[in-house]
Write a protein that holds these residues in place. Structure first.
Motif, PDB file in Angstrom:
ATOM      1  N   UNK A   1      26.066 -59.741  41.679  1.00 34.50           N
ATOM      2  CA  UNK A   1      26.401 -59.181  40.360  1.00 34.50           C
ATOM      3  C   UNK A   1      25.193 -58.492  39.736  1.00 34.50           C
ATOM      4  N   UNK A   2      24.033 -59.093  39.945  1.00 38.03           N
ATOM      5  CA  UNK A   2      22.831 -58.467  39.389  1.00 38.03           C
ATOM      6  C   UNK A   2      22.443 -57.201  40.141  1.00 38.03           C
ATOM      7  N   UNK A   3      22.665 -57.216  41.443  1.00 32.97           N
ATOM      8  CA  UNK A   3      22.423 -55.992  42.201  1.00 32.97           C
ATOM      9  C   UNK A   3      23.392 -54.904  41.725  1.00 32.97           C
ATOM     10  N   UNK A   4      24.626 -55.313  41.496  1.00 23.83           N
ATOM     11  CA  UNK A   4      25.611 -54.357  40.985  1.00 23.83           C
ATOM     12  C   UNK A   4      25.136 -53.767  39.657  1.00 23.83           C
ATOM     13  N   UNK A   5      24.658 -54.636  38.799  1.00 23.32           N
ATOM     14  CA  UNK A   5      24.168 -54.164  37.500  1.00 23.32           C
ATOM     15  C   UNK A   5      23.057 -53.115  37.666  1.00 23.32           C
ATOM     16  N   UNK A   6      22.134 -53.378  38.609  1.00 21.05           N
ATOM     17  CA  UNK A   6      21.069 -52.395  38.883  1.00 21.05           C
ATOM     18  C   UNK A   6      21.663 -51.069  39.349  1.00 21.05           C
ATOM     19  N   UNK A   7      22.640 -51.185  40.248  1.00 20.81           N
ATOM     20  CA  UNK A   7      23.246 -49.978  40.814  1.00 20.81           C
ATOM     21  C   UNK A   7      24.007 -49.204  39.742  1.00 20.81           C
ATOM     22  N   UNK A   8      24.667 -49.926  38.850  1.00 19.47           N
ATOM     23  CA  UNK A   8      25.376 -49.257  37.755  1.00 19.47           C
ATOM     24  C   UNK A   8      24.403 -48.393  36.966  1.00 19.47           C
TER      25      UNK A   8
ATOM     26  N   UNK B   1      34.409 -73.274  43.971  1.00 23.07           N
ATOM     27  CA  UNK B   1      33.492 -72.341  44.612  1.00 23.07           C
ATOM     28  C   UNK B   1      34.270 -71.168  45.212  1.00 23.07           C
ATOM     29  N   UNK B   2      35.418 -71.487  45.790  1.00 21.86           N
ATOM     30  CA  UNK B   2      36.263 -70.456  46.379  1.00 21.86           C
ATOM     31  C   UNK B   2      36.738 -69.479  45.307  1.00 21.86           C
ATOM     32  N   UNK B   3      37.215 -70.032  44.198  1.00 18.96           N
ATOM     33  CA  UNK B   3      37.664 -69.182  43.097  1.00 18.96           C
ATOM     34  C   UNK B   3      36.547 -68.268  42.603  1.00 18.96           C
ATOM     35  N   UNK B   4      35.361 -68.842  42.519  1.00 18.17           N
ATOM     36  CA  UNK B   4      34.227 -68.054  42.032  1.00 18.17           C
ATOM     37  C   UNK B   4      33.941 -66.904  43.000  1.00 18.17           C
ATOM     38  N   UNK B   5      34.035 -67.179  44.293  1.00 13.61           N
ATOM     39  CA  UNK B   5      33.788 -66.142  45.298  1.00 13.61           C
ATOM     40  C   UNK B   5      34.854 -65.055  45.213  1.00 13.61           C
ATOM     41  N   UNK B   6      36.103 -65.484  45.085  1.00 17.12           N
ATOM     42  CA  UNK B   6      37.196 -64.504  44.992  1.00 17.12           C
ATOM     43  C   UNK B   6      37.043 -63.648  43.744  1.00 17.12           C
ATOM     44  N   UNK B   7      36.661 -64.305  42.671  1.00 20.85           N
ATOM     45  CA  UNK B   7      36.437 -63.578  41.424  1.00 20.85           C
ATOM     46  C   UNK B   7      35.353 -62.511  41.604  1.00 20.85           C
ATOM     47  N   UNK B   8      34.254 -62.924  42.202  1.00 24.31           N
ATOM     48  CA  UNK B   8      33.127 -62.000  42.372  1.00 24.31           C
ATOM     49  C   UNK B   8      33.483 -60.856  43.322  1.00 24.31           C
ATOM     50  N   UNK B   9      34.165 -61.216  44.402  1.00 22.95           N
ATOM     51  CA  UNK B   9      34.585 -60.191  45.356  1.00 22.95           C
ATOM     52  C   UNK B   9      35.353 -59.075  44.658  1.00 22.95           C
ATOM     53  N   UNK B  10      36.343 -59.504  43.914  1.00 25.36           N
ATOM     54  CA  UNK B  10      37.196 -58.533  43.252  1.00 25.36           C
ATOM     55  C   UNK B  10      36.420 -57.757  42.189  1.00 25.36           C
ATOM     56  N   UNK B  11      35.576 -58.481  41.501  1.00 31.03           N
ATOM     57  CA  UNK B  11      34.822 -57.847  40.416  1.00 31.03           C
ATOM     58  C   UNK B  11      33.911 -56.743  40.948  1.00 31.03           C
ATOM     59  N   UNK B  12      33.168 -57.055  42.004  1.00 32.40           N
ATOM     60  CA  UNK B  12      32.226 -56.062  42.555  1.00 32.40           C
ATOM     61  C   UNK B  12      32.985 -54.906  43.192  1.00 32.40           C
ATOM     62  N   UNK B  13      34.071 -55.232  43.877  1.00 30.30           N
ATOM     63  CA  UNK B  13      34.871 -54.173  44.486  1.00 30.30           C
ATOM     64  C   UNK B  13      35.393 -53.212  43.421  1.00 30.30           C
ATOM     65  N   UNK B  14      35.937 -53.752  42.356  1.00 31.21           N
ATOM     66  CA  UNK B  14      36.537 -52.882  41.347  1.00 31.21           C
ATOM     67  C   UNK B  14      35.489 -52.038  40.620  1.00 31.21           C
ATOM     68  N   UNK B  15      34.371 -52.646  40.336  1.00 29.53           N
ATOM     69  CA  UNK B  15      33.315 -51.886  39.653  1.00 29.53           C
ATOM     70  C   UNK B  15      32.804 -50.765  40.561  1.00 29.53           C
ATOM     71  N   UNK B  16      32.623 -51.088  41.843  1.00 26.83           N
ATOM     72  CA  UNK B  16      32.157 -50.060  42.779  1.00 26.83           C
ATOM     73  C   UNK B  16      33.190 -48.956  42.890  1.00 26.83           C
ATOM     74  N   UNK B  17      34.437 -49.365  42.915  1.00 28.48           N
ATOM     75  CA  UNK B  17      35.526 -48.404  43.047  1.00 28.48           C
ATOM     76  C   UNK B  17      35.555 -47.446  41.859  1.00 28.48           C
ATOM     77  N   UNK B  18      35.308 -47.982  40.684  1.00 28.05           N
ATOM     78  CA  UNK B  18      35.287 -47.131  39.499  1.00 28.05           C
ATOM     79  C   UNK B  18      34.185 -46.079  39.612  1.00 28.05           C
TER      80      UNK B  18
END
Length: 819
Positions: free
Chosen positions: A617-624, A673-690
């Motif tokens: 998430x922090x890497x994503x923030x840098x990339x944003x 932990x699984x939920x957190x991973x799924x949440x993050x997966x989707x979150x990073x994917x969607x932000x990158x997609x945008x």
RNA sequence: GGGUCCAUCGUCCAGUGGUUAAGACGCUAGCCUUACACGCUUGAGACCGGAGUUCGAUUCUCCGUGGACCCACCA
């Protein structure tokens, strides 16, 4: 590989059915207006690489701005007037159509071509505003062109004057620059002696003479000066005196000019009106006399005994007479390049005739000043404009001896050339068809005639920024959209389109035409040469589709570095773009599958994020941050380079691999932990997609629809960067959150990935599969990471498929494994 | 002749006053790993030459060499 064509078709259709997504909203007065000026393509029927490039580029910018909540005005125009269309119509219907009929057929043909080119633009995913589409042949557009020129006339910027034009004496027509081609020819340099007239005061001296060298002895009768270099010791004392023309009883001034080469010929030349372009420059610069040398059929005039001779015959006759009178010092065989007509190879002559002009030369400083107020991307391209502005030799001759062009809205006196402008209320007008405001010239009483010649094409296109801003009728829009936000165009037309646009708008509005200008280089063929019919190296859209998805072409455009410089087309880079899309699609499929494995998302699963989640998430923030800054500077390369590398090599290669065990786990204890991973997966994917969506819109929509059943990704907003205070912070949906773990997740995540990388290397060295279970891993860890490694022991065991992990403090970081 | 831009693995192409100089294609060695073999992991492989500025230059300056492009010219 995903089915690109099917996806593209689906979303093209969707965008067409939802024009409100991209349409400019004129009623909205809150959102900032982002207006775009694009180069109206010449309507020859097929988009070339340069057009594919700018369409892809500017569409991405438009979509980005839309996702940033701006009100985007992105029209497209068509530059329909032009000689090639005339030729094609002539070929099809012969030469005997009347003027009106001929014009109609030309419009017909360009409309057919526009349809084809428009389809290709739509195929590229270009979402231009159809409501604001314009075409230079439309009466409404003609009206604007004519009005703009009438206003320039009011400002005293339009005049008529004699000016030499390139003329084909065989066809009896004037030439435009692109029809005049170069050809090498063998000729003779003739050395002719001129006597220097007069004497210096108080000094009796020997009779002095200057010998000039010329390849055009037949123009001797039209010689108006002898030019020498002012630093030339042999001749400089003669500057300011006169020389006597041999054969003709006339004296001409001896002038000094840097353009004369001391070393060439004798270092002295004669200036005739007109032998070549040099003569024209010297004629204007030194304000010389004009003697018309040749008539429109290529026969000498004003040449006394030589009158009526053709050029070749006159040349022989003049040389013979000079020889007889012993005035010809010598003849020397030379090869030189002359201009010929591309259609019949016959040499072109300069014939002086009355022409229409716009005053550009005296306004060069203003043009340069205006150009400086514009942001050039890249900055270096402004130099092209400056160079051109610095080198204007004479004003802009804007009339063309053609039919398929915008009519010039003036009458003029047949005799004294007095100009009578059309009534601005009666536009558009063709003065050939209408009665002039006065039948007789108000100045000399002679007959007033309509203008047969038409505007040069750049007169049409030089006002596009004003036109798309609603000039002159829509003053509300004009206030908001002028100057335009941005223009994109190629380096090749900086000295034409950019130059004339800046000139015209500066003169008419006192303002710059646009805030920013992107100048892209030419796309060259795979052989490194410019794409050209005669090289057969052109690449067009049908050559690329369906081998490459449209999104791959667009991503390739974005990843083509170096705006402003030429780019050699490369299938290799196109392949890379295509591979990325495949990767993107497959990661999306993985996330889709992963989400299906989990239960419904619990509220706030991000509370259970682990170190890898926060790291990505922090890497994503840098990339944003980097991506939005690059988009805002209109440099797609940086945006896509950062983003694709992040997505592929951090998100896919590391993050996804690291969380697979959590996703597949069916252990109850792992649920959060699984939920957190799924949440993050989707979150990073969607932000990158945008962030990817502006460049790869079709696939972005498709993937978005896998997760959000309704709507378009272009209704979503760009992710925003947030400055983080500590290593525990991370961003979710624009809010800064604080992790309960008291660690710096960014640096620990990076370190753990380093460990994972080392283990991969060890496994590769031992030639075992990455998923092969190993007995143990020993890590020597620097002090600062020891507690983090110990805390993540179980996590690492799962990721690396190791039964046991031991970590010791060690100065040197190292990893060893036991199989 | 004037000007602009450029020179980095075999090829293409990033980047930096102190980096382990990134990535892609190709090449190497391995892996059919429950998203992807159009993939993944691994290995080899580069800063045009000279001078200067600097503690330190691939990066800044100058010169040279080579290339691309634009403009002008070939009287």
């Amino acid at each position: 590989m995903y089915n690109a064509q099917e996806i593209e078709e689906k979303w093209r259709k969707y965008w067409k059915e939802h024009p409100e997504l991209f349409r400019f909203d004129q009623k909205d007065t809150k959102k900032p207006v982002f207006s775009i000026d694009t180069p109206p393509p010449f309507t020859n029927g097929e988009l070339h690489m340069g057009q594919i490039f700018w369409v892809s580029y500017i569409d991405a910018i438009a979509r980005y701005k839309k996702m940033r909540g701006e009100n985007v005005l992105c029209p497209v125009g068509w530059d329909a007037h032009g000689f090639p269309t005339e030729l094609a119509v002539e070929k099809k219907y012969g030469r005997n159509l009347g003027r009106e009929e001929f014009y109609k057929r030309c419009v017909e043909l360009s409309n057919e071509n526009i349809k084809k080119m428009r389809d290709q633009m739509l195929q590229l995913g270009f979402v231009f505003d159809e409501k604001y589409e314009y075409q230079t042949t439309a009466p409404s557009y003609t009206k604007k062109v004519q009005l703009s020129v009438l206003q320039m006339h009011e400002k005293g910027l339009i005049y008529r004057s004699a000016h030499p034009v390139e003329w084909c004496v065989r066809c009896g027509t004037g030439m435009s620059r692109e029809e005049a081609v170069e050809k090498e020819e063998v000729s003779y340099l003739n050395y002719i002696s001129f006597e220097v007239a007069g004497e210096e005061k108080g000094k009796k001296e020997e009779r002095a003479s200057i010998t000039i060298a010329t390849s055009r002895p037949e123009l001797l009768h039209a010689c108006v000066a002898v030019a020498v270099n002012p630093t030339d010791k042999k001749y400089k004392i003669f500057i300011g005196r006169s020389a006597k023309l041999p054969l003709f009883e006339r004296e001409v001034p001896i002038i000094g000019d840097d353009a004369v080469e001391k070393e060439y010929g004798t270092g002295a030349e004669m200036v005739c009106t007109f032998g070549d372009k040099r003569d024209i420059a010297l004629y204007y610069k030194h304000k010389l006399q004009l003697i018309e040398a040749i008539d429109e059929s290529g026969r000498l005039k004003n040449a006394f005994e030589f009158d009526g001779l053709t050029i070749q015959k006159a040349r022989d006759a003049v040389v013979a007479k000079l020889e007889k009178e012993k005035l010809l010092k010598k003849r020397e065989k030379i090869k030189h390049i002359i201009k010929v007509h591309d259609r019949d190879d016959s040499p072109l002559e300069f014939i002086s005739s009355m022409q229409w002009f716009m005053k550009t030369k005296d306004n060069a400083e203003k043009i340069k000043r205006t150009a400086k107020e514009i942001k050039w991307i890249p900055e270096s391209t402004r130099q092209r404009l400056e160079d051109w502005a610095n080198f204007i030799e004479w004003d802009y001759n804007f009339s063309r001896n053609r039919v398929f062009g915008t009519p010039i809205p003036f009458w003029r006196c047949e005799k004294c050339d007095y100009i009578l402008p059309a009534d601005k209320g009666k536009l558009p007008i063709n003065t050939l068809d209408e009665r002039p405001p006065s039948e007789k010239c108000p100045k000399c009483g002679s007959k007033v005639i309509g203008e047969k010649e038409v505007f040069d094409g750049w007169v049409d296109t030089g006002i596009t920024p004003m036109v798309i801003a609603g000039w002159p009728d829509d003053t509300t829009l004009y206030k908001r959209a002028f100057p335009n936000s941005i223009r994109i165009q190629g380096t090749d037309i900086v000295r034409t389109w950019a130059f004339y646009t800046i000139y015209r708008t500066a003169m008419l509005t006192g303002n710059k035409p646009f805030e920013n200008i992107i100048v892209n280089g030419m796309i060259r063929g795979t052989d490194g040469r410019e794409m050209h019919k005669r090289y057969g190296n052109g690449i067009f859209l049908p050559n690329l589709v369906p081998k490459y998805p449209i999104d791959a072409i667009r991503l390739w455009v974005a990843l083509s570095v170096g705006l402003g410089k030429d780019k050699i087309f490369s299938y290799m880079e196109m392949d890379y773009a295509k591979s990325f899309l495949t990767k993107l699609y497959n990661t999306a499929k993985f996330v889709e599958m992963a989400l299906a494995q989990g239960k419904a998302q619990k509220e706030e699963p991000h509370k259970y994020l682990n170190v890898f989640d926060i790291w990505i998430l922090n890497r994503l923030n840098d990339v944003v941050k980097e991506v939005t800054e690059s988009y805002d500077g209109f440099v797609l390369y940086d945006a896509m380079n950062k983003l694709t590398n992040f997505y592929w090599h951090e998100f896919a290669d590391y993050y996804i691999e690291n969380i697979k065990h959590r996703v597949y786990s069916e252990d109850k204890k792992m649920e959060k932990s699984k939920d957190a991973a799924l949440f993050t997966l989707r979150y990073v994917l969607e932000a990158s997609l945008q962030m990817l969506a502006p460049v790869v819109p079709h696939l972005a929509e498709e993937i978005n629809s896998m997760f959000n059943k309704k709507g378009s990704i272009f209704e979503q907003k760009m992710p925003e960067y947030h400055e983080l205070g500590s290593g525990q912070d991370y961003v979710i949906n624009g809010l800064i959150q604080k992790s309960e773990m008291e660690i710096d997740a960014s640096s620990i995540g990076t370190f753990l990935n380093l460990v994972i990388g080392e283990v991969r290397k060890e496994k590769a060295k031992n030639r075992i599969a990455l998923n092969h279970e190993i007995t143990s891993i020993n890590i020597n860890v620097p002090d600062e990471y020891i507690s983090a490694v110990l805390a993540s022991q179980d996590e690492l065991k799962n990721i690396l498929k190791a039964k046991e992990i031991t970590a010791k403090k060690g100065k040197e970081f190292s990893v060893s494994i036991k199989i």
